[in-house]
Design a protein around this motif. Structure first.
Motif, PDB file in Angstrom:
ATOM      1  N   UNK A  99      36.846  41.719  41.403  1.00  0.00           N
ATOM      2  CA  UNK A  99      36.388  40.082  40.892  1.00  0.00           C
ATOM      3  C   UNK A  99      34.542  40.421  41.554  1.00  0.00           C
ATOM      4  N   UNK A 100      34.372  41.937  41.432  1.00  0.00           N
ATOM      5  CA  UNK A 100      32.865  42.418  42.283  1.00  0.00           C
ATOM      6  C   UNK A 100      31.893  41.949  40.709  1.00  0.00           C
ATOM      7  N   UNK A 101      32.176  41.846  40.311  1.00  0.00           N
ATOM      8  CA  UNK A 101      31.663  41.797  38.750  1.00  0.00           C
ATOM      9  C   UNK A 101      31.646  39.911  38.241  1.00  0.00           C
TER      10      UNK A 101
ATOM     11  N   UNK B  35      39.722  43.062  46.362  1.00  0.00           N
ATOM     12  CA  UNK B  35      38.697  42.522  46.097  1.00  0.00           C
ATOM     13  C   UNK B  35      37.667  43.075  44.886  1.00  0.00           C
TER      14      UNK B  35
END
Lengths: 122, 323
Positions: free
Chosen positions: A36-38, A33
């Motif tokens: 995909x943070x930004x 995950x």
């Protein structure tokens, strides 16, 4: 393009049904995950959709070079085989949730496998 | 490398520069705000040449066909001659009919358009002020119910536009606005679907419009509105929304205050997103609207999606800051 597999899975409607489930699994998976943070969620969902279309054997314009370019910044951040495996695992679990037959899931996984070296920049 | 002409002066645009970068570097006064290709305040028209498709993303087809484009995402691939949007096709003249203080830092501005404006509650317009200044404001009014357009304008510290609106603009003044923009609005067709609306600060404006628009269009499912503010003073529609709760059984409103202690039983303490999601553990089948603070909106998109809301059912409008 693998017309038969794409049709057997249910075509574009199947992709639409799978994309939210798959993306939700990916975002909830602590192993991956962080990558995909930004990202912008809508843009990412559109990318997931084209990825699933490809993985389902559907019409796509992906080239190995695109795959390399598109993931190079992630490889720099440490993207490796374990992350690739996690994505394929989430995809298989998604298809399983949608009651797709095991043999078709195996075909999808095999299609994903053909992109591994390009995605990981090997 | 390409060239473009604006007001009879020719400019060179290198590969990494946008048309807006070049104009601002030469101190040419053109409106701009978010610089992210979203707000459309920097819209211009190519009167000669064709702008790249990437600079037309999000524009209405009628505007695309007339070679309108967004200067902030335009890397021209051929020579262009540019003009600002002409008032006839892309802008509307309106008269300020009322300005009303709603809280210590928010005013409600009502506008009467010269011609009826076709809009949806929750969309936004760009208001053009003095010296090429332009900013986006969401529409809190409902076309079927309200005679005027209503905007809620928060006084931004050092904000040039909001200062002008708060201190100088007055009833009877004439202003120019853009056509309505944006896709954060209610669409009919699934009247029983539960709606969750979460907003901070003046992000309440579009949500107030969307909630009343849904009611006006006969929505029967629950409509749950959560408004977050740092302090009690910022709950600027509290009275109005409590009244709406009494009038419509399927509508509810929960005010949330994050940065000061609250004594009132009917105000929740904490961040609006936390409060709203505590009360809704599962969101499969819900339609979600998120407006206001960009960090809240970003977090809320992800959380509501992970809690089961479908991507197509999540509508958001992040209020990007610009001084």
């Amino acid at each position: 393009m693998n017309q038969t597999l794409f049709q057997k899975l249910g075509g574009e409607a199947a992709v639409d049904a799978a994309v939210d489930i798959f993306y939700r699994k990916v975002l909830s998976d602590d192993r991956i995950s962080g990558f995909f943070d930004d990202v912008d969620m809508e843009k990412q969902a559109a990318k997931q959709k084209s990825f699933l279309t490809m993985a389902f054997g559907g019409p796509n314009n992906y080239t190995g070079a695109d795959m390399r370019r598109g993931h190079a910044h992630l490889v720099q951040r440490g993207l490796n085989d374990s992350h690739f495996d996690a994505v394929v695992e989430n995809l298989a679990a998604t298809l399983s949730d949608l009651n797709v037959a095991k043999e078709h899931i195996a075909e999808v996984a095999a299609l994903c496998e053909t992109t591994r070296n390009d995605v990981l920049g090997k | 490398m390409s060239k473009f002409t604006f007001n009879n002066i020719s400019y060179t645009c290198s590969e990494n520069e946008t048309v807006l970068d070049v104009l601002l570097a030469h101190e040419v006064a053109v409106p701009s705000s978010c610089r992210s290709g979203l707000c459309q305040t920097c819209m211009m028209q190519a009167v000669k040449g064709t702008p790249p498709g990437a600079a037309q993303k999000g524009l209405k087809d009628t505007l695309k066909a007339q070679n309108y484009f967004l200067a902030c995402c335009c890397h021209p691939d051929e020579d262009l001659e540019l003009a600002l949007p002409d008032t006839q096709t892309a802008r509307v003249r309106a008269t300020v009919s009322n300005i009303e203080k709603l809280s210590s830092d928010i005013v409600g501005v009502s506008l009467q358009c010269e011609q009826p404006l076709d809009y949806k509650s929750g969309q936004f317009i760009n208001l053009f002020g003095e010296n090429s200044l332009a900013r986006s404001y969401s529409l809190a009014s409902v076309p079927a119910k309200d005679q005027h357009l209503t905007l809620h304008v928060r006084k931004v510290p050092d904000g040039r536009m909001s200062s002008w609106i708060h201190h100088e603009l007055s009833s009877g003044d004439s202003v120019e606005i853009s056509l309505p923009v944006g896709d954060c609005f209610y669409t009919p067709g699934n009247a029983a679907q539960p709606l969750l609306l979460i907003g901070t600060g003046s992000g309440l404006a579009p949500l107030y419009g969307i909630a009343r628009d849904a009611i006006a269009q006969g929505h029967t499912g629950p409509i749950r509105l959560y408004h977050g503010s740092t302090n009690v003073d910022g709950l600027y529609l509290d009275k109005t929304l409590r009244q709406l709760t009494r009038q419509h059984e399927n509508f509810s409103y929960m005010p949330c205050v994050s940065d000061e202690p609250v004594e009132q039983q009917d105000i929740a303490s904490g961040h609006v997103l936390d409060v709203a999601l505590q009360e809704h553990a599962k969101l499969a089948g819900w339609r979600v609207f998120l407006c206001g603070n960009p960090n809240m909106v970003k977090a809320a998109k992800k959380k509501t999606f992970l809690m089961g809301a479908a991507m197509k059912d999540i509508h958001a409008d992040a209020f990007l800051p610009s001084a």
